[in-house]
Design an enzyme around this catalytic site. Structure first.
Site, PDB file in Angstrom:
ATOM      1  N   THR A 115    -146.779  -0.010  62.399  1.00  0.00           N
ATOM      2  CA  THR A 115    -146.006   0.590  61.321  1.00  0.00           C
ATOM      3  C   THR A 115    -146.946   0.973  60.195  1.00  0.00           C
ATOM      4  OG1 THR A 115    -145.602  -1.521  60.239  1.00  0.00           O
ATOM      5  CG2 THR A 115    -144.032  -0.844  61.929  1.00  0.00           C
ATOM      6  N   GLU A 147    -140.421   0.903  65.920  1.00  0.00           N
ATOM      7  CA  GLU A 147    -139.851  -0.240  66.625  1.00  0.00           C
ATOM      8  C   GLU A 147    -138.844   0.162  67.707  1.00  0.00           C
ATOM      9  OE1 GLU A 147    -140.881  -1.653  62.416  1.00  0.00           O
ATOM     10  OE2 GLU A 147    -140.079   0.149  63.377  1.00  0.00           O
ATOM     11  N   LYS A 205    -129.072   0.495  42.694  1.00  0.00           N
ATOM     12  CA  LYS A 205    -127.905  -0.309  42.337  1.00  0.00           C
ATOM     13  C   LYS A 205    -127.727  -0.259  40.825  1.00  0.00           C
ATOM     14  CE  LYS A 205    -125.506  -4.462  43.793  1.00  0.00           C
ATOM     15  NZ  LYS A 205    -125.572  -5.715  44.568  1.00  0.00           N
ATOM     16  N   TRP A 243    -123.654   0.965  44.337  1.00  0.00           N
ATOM     17  CA  TRP A 243    -124.736   1.617  45.069  1.00  0.00           C
ATOM     18  C   TRP A 243    -124.701   3.125  44.848  1.00  0.00           C
ATOM     19  CZ3 TRP A 243    -125.258  -0.729  50.683  1.00  0.00           C
ATOM     20  CH2 TRP A 243    -125.785  -2.011  50.571  1.00  0.00           C
TER      21      TRP A 243
END
Length: 542
Positions: A182, A329, A437, A442
């Site tokens: 990654t 992944e 937030k 959100w």
């Protein structure tokens, strides 16, 4: 009643290599070189040279399970490594040349790479982390931009005396074949080890009509780098079907890619949104310059693509863009945004569906969960973290790191905040680390970015959180304007007002020359947050 016994036939990459020689020997592999000339080879050459490579690496002491690292652009010799190294039982480990040298040193050391194959043009980069990578015993140099003179073993000279045939071993399908890391935007990069079995299954599903749909008549341009998430599996899918492969080398600017697409009559291309944003802008500027009539599909992945990009290609140039989602992944394909038969959609709903991240491909399960880790309804409104599982989804990281990313019941926590509608179409509303937030509510940075990039004067936009003394966090927008275009902060806010609640609107719009990016071309919002985190506490807007 039990079914009859079936033949024990291992699912390994070796089959793709042998199939390429047997059935698709004349299929072409085209490489654009650093000097912009083109080199051409065939799948028969690929098999022959992969065999020579296996002999050469064996002579250098490479054994089953050893990691052979690559630091290379997209070219035919990198493809030889993709096939030859796993087929001999070793593990090909692609190093991301866009990472910082300290990260590359950490990755090579963590992976315990024994051999490094590097393009001559990238030797200066290797020298910056060579001291960290003491595990590397042999350096093999590909002379991509000139002759190799004393900088390591010459790749061509190494292969030249070797036999054209290698007796590739019968491998366990669960043996490791490829290692990718990654990008490490938070913490150290983490390795994902792919087995032969996972790659073969991923390839078979990728080639389905309802996924990428490759066939031997295709001409596949892999814009996505071969050092990024296994090039989304494109090299293996192309070889498995006998499709012609076009590899761009180091030239990934819009004009070079468009020249290559037109010249080679490319039918399929794939890359990240930032690549396609540049291509669309150039096509809009010169709509008659390139003949792209051969193109049947362009896949966008890596991060959410704005609907204006998808609509722009189709409405102005007749080019179909297909959105896909995946991660290192997930090997990486997880979902794809085809319009399924039977959906009753008007034009606006069709664009919205095309701009989603799509629905799961076969053998991938998806769900999203709330703060209590309980699955949420597929209602198109409930936002939660996406979790996936499947036969090519990682169950752990190399070295058993990052255990908190995997649930006890076998799901991988992606870190993407999403909604899923009743038809199974998933839409990324944010990364968990990027969601804003404000006052306990959100705000989706991705939704705001897509809306900003639908303004005709805006080329790119990144929305991110800044600290606020009252609301905790508030959104800011960094905007890159198109050349020759102008827009004010008030104009852009007015553009957003009809679409969002007032508290969603950015408190400040920052006009910048460029937006920082990660090594894979995604917006690097962490850098924007670091730079502008206290802007609202120091200079609250009026």
């Amino acid at each position: 009643m039990l079914a009859g016994r079936m033949m024990d036939y291992p699912l390994t990459i070796t089959h793709f290599l042998e199939r390429a020689r047997t059935y698709h020997a004349r299929s072409a592999i085209v490489t654009q070189n650093p000097d912009r000339t083109s080199s051409r080879a065939t799948y028969a050459d690929l098999h022959r040279r992969a065999s020579k490579l296996a002999h050469a690496l064996t002579r250098l002491g490479v054994r089953a399970g050893d990691r052979v690292a690559t630091l290379c652009w997209n070219h035919a010799r990198h493809l030889e490594l993709y096939l030859g190294v796993p087929a001999m039982g070793a593990v090909v480990h692609t190093l991301n040349l866009r990472l910082h040298p300290s990260d590359l040193g950490y990755i090579a050391s963590h992976a315990e790479d024994r051999v490094l194959v590097v393009d001559r043009s990238l030797l200066p980069l290797y020298r910056k982390f060579a001291a960290q990578a003491r595990c590397v015993q042999r350096v093999i140099v590909i002379g991509d931009d000139g002759p190799v003179e004393g900088d390591g073993l010459d790749y061509e000279a190494l292969l030249a005396p070797e036999p054209d045939h290698f007796d590739f071993p019968r491998l366990d399908e669960r043996a490791a074949a490829m290692l990718c890391y990654t990008s490490g935007t938070t913490g150290n990069p983490k390795g994902v080890l792919y087995s032969h079995r996972s790659i073969v299954l991923h390839t078979l599903v990728s080639c389905m009509h309802d996924a990428l749909g490759f066939r031997d008549s295709d001409v596949v341009l892999s814009v996505v780098p071969m050092f990024h998430a296994m090039a989304w599996g494109l090299p293996y899918s192309a070889v498995a079907t006998g499709a012609r492969i076009v590899l761009p080398g180091p030239h990934l600017d819009p004009a070079s890619l468009l020249d290559l697409m037109a010249r080679e009559r490319v039918t399929f291309a794939a890359g990240v949104p930032t690549i396609w944003l540049g291509i669309l802008a150039l096509l809009d500027e010169h709509p008659k310059r390139w003949d792209l009539s051969s193109m049947r599909a362009m896949v966008i992945g890596g991060s959410a693509a704005p609907p204006a990009l998808i609509d722009g290609f189709l409405a102005r140039h007749g080019l179909v863009v297909t959105h896909a989602w995946g991660m290192t992944e997930t090997n990486p394909l997880g979902t794809i945004a085809h319009l399924r038969h039977g959906l009753d959609l008007d034009a606006a709903a069709e664009l919205d569906t095309r701009a989603s991240q799509g629905y799961a491909v076969p053998f991938i399960d998806q769900r999203h969960v709330g703060a209590d880790d309980q699955p949420l309804p597929w209602d198109g409104r409930s936002m939660g973290e996406l979790e996936v599982r499947g036969p090519w989804v990682a169950s752990s990281y190399f070295g058993d790191e990052g255990e908190d990313r995997f649930t006890k019941d076998g799901w991988f926590k992606t870190g993407d905040v999403v909604t899923i509608d009743g038809d199974g179409y998933m839409r990324i509303t944010d990364r968990a680390k990027d969601v804003i937030k404000s006052g306990g509510e959100w705000i989706s940075s991705v939704a705001l970015e897509n809306a900003l990039m639908s303004h005709p004067a805006v080329l790119e936009a990144a929305v991110f959180a800044a600290r606020h003394p009252v609301w905790g966090e508030r959104p800011l927008a960094a905007v890159v304007l198109r050349p020759g275009q102008a827009a004010s902060k008030d104009e852009l806010r007015a553009h957003l007002e009809p679409r969002f609640a007032r508290f969603w609107l950015p408190d400040e719009v920052l006009f910048v020359e460029r937006i920082p990016r990660t090594s894979t071309g995604k917006f690097l919002k962490s850098q924007l947050r670091d730079e502008y985190a206290d802007l609202l506490t120091k200079q609250p807007p009026g």
